[in-house]
Write a protein that holds these residues in place. Structure first.
Motif, PDB file in Angstrom:
ATOM      1  N   GLY A 126       0.795  -1.218   0.000  1.00  0.00           N
ATOM      2  CA  GLY A 126       0.000   0.000   0.000  1.00  0.00           C
ATOM      3  C   GLY A 126       0.829   1.271   0.000  1.00  0.00           C
ATOM      4  N   CYS A 169       1.838   1.894  -3.450  1.00  0.00           N
ATOM      5  CA  CYS A 169       0.632   2.294  -4.181  1.00  0.00           C
ATOM      6  C   CYS A 169       0.385   3.783  -4.011  1.00  0.00           C
ATOM      7  CB  CYS A 169      -0.574   1.491  -3.683  1.00  0.00           C
ATOM      8  SG  CYS A 169      -2.172   2.085  -4.261  1.00  0.00           S
ATOM      9  N   LEU A 170       0.441   4.266  -2.780  1.00  0.00           N
ATOM     10  CA  LEU A 170       0.175   5.680  -2.508  1.00  0.00           C
ATOM     11  C   LEU A 170       1.221   6.589  -3.140  1.00  0.00           C
ATOM     12  CD1 LEU A 170      -1.033   5.447   1.198  1.00  0.00           C
ATOM     13  CD2 LEU A 170      -2.428   5.672  -0.881  1.00  0.00           C
ATOM     14  N   THR A 179      -4.953   0.970   2.946  1.00  0.00           N
ATOM     15  CA  THR A 179      -4.693   1.688   1.700  1.00  0.00           C
ATOM     16  C   THR A 179      -6.000   2.213   1.116  1.00  0.00           C
ATOM     17  OG1 THR A 179      -2.768   0.279   1.275  1.00  0.00           O
ATOM     18  CG2 THR A 179      -3.651   1.526  -0.598  1.00  0.00           C
TER      19      THR A 179
END
Length: 152
Positions: free
Chosen positions: A46, A49-50, A75
């Motif tokens: 996550g 991802c961010l 997330t």
């Protein structure tokens, strides 16, 4: 329509950010989506991802639940509170998938999954996202008209 939907190329199915801590699962999802014409970026958790979401601007994000550093559900929470990512369709792809999608998630796909089922789901969510953007762009309530014009 391309101007109303950043990153969208006419005729292309869309962009997908695949988030999973398993390199094998990431590659499996990536290859199947790319074979169907999607542009795919991957992240291992996550937190990655961010970091990637604002640069890649995906149409759909697939997320595993159990991941190191920042798991899938946390997330999802962070993506939903950010106005820039709040409307991106999210799919949980997880061995620990529940009966229905938890809050903030658009769909759940249980592992093991059929690749064709995943591709079909992602394709549908991309299409629905584009239709939603087009409807919003055409909605008189969201249109701010002015009597003056601005030169480019």
């Amino acid at each position: 329509m391309a101007g109303a939907y950043p990153g969208w190329v006419p005729g292309a199915p869309g962009r997908v950010l695949v988030v999973d801590d398993s390199q094998v699962i990431r590659q499996l999802i990536k290859v199947n989506l790319e074979l169907d014409g999607f542009e795919v970026m991957t992240a291992s958790d996550g937190a990655e991802c961010l970091e990637a979401v604002h640069h890649f601007r995906p149409d759909v994000i697939t997320l595993d639940v159990a991941m190191p550093r920042l798991d899938g559900l946390r997330t999802v929470g962070r993506l939903r509170v950010d106005p820039r990512t709040a409307d991106i369709p999210l799919v949980l792809v997880s061995a620990s998938a529940a009966d229905g999608p938890p809050g903030g998630v658009d769909a759940v796909l249980a592992k093991p999954f059929e690749p064709a089922e995943l591709v079909g789901l992602v394709r549908r969510l991309c299409a629905e996202g584009r239709q939603r953007v087009v409807r919003l762009a055409k909605s008189p309530a969201t249109c701010r008209c002015s009597s003056r014009t601005l030169a480019p």
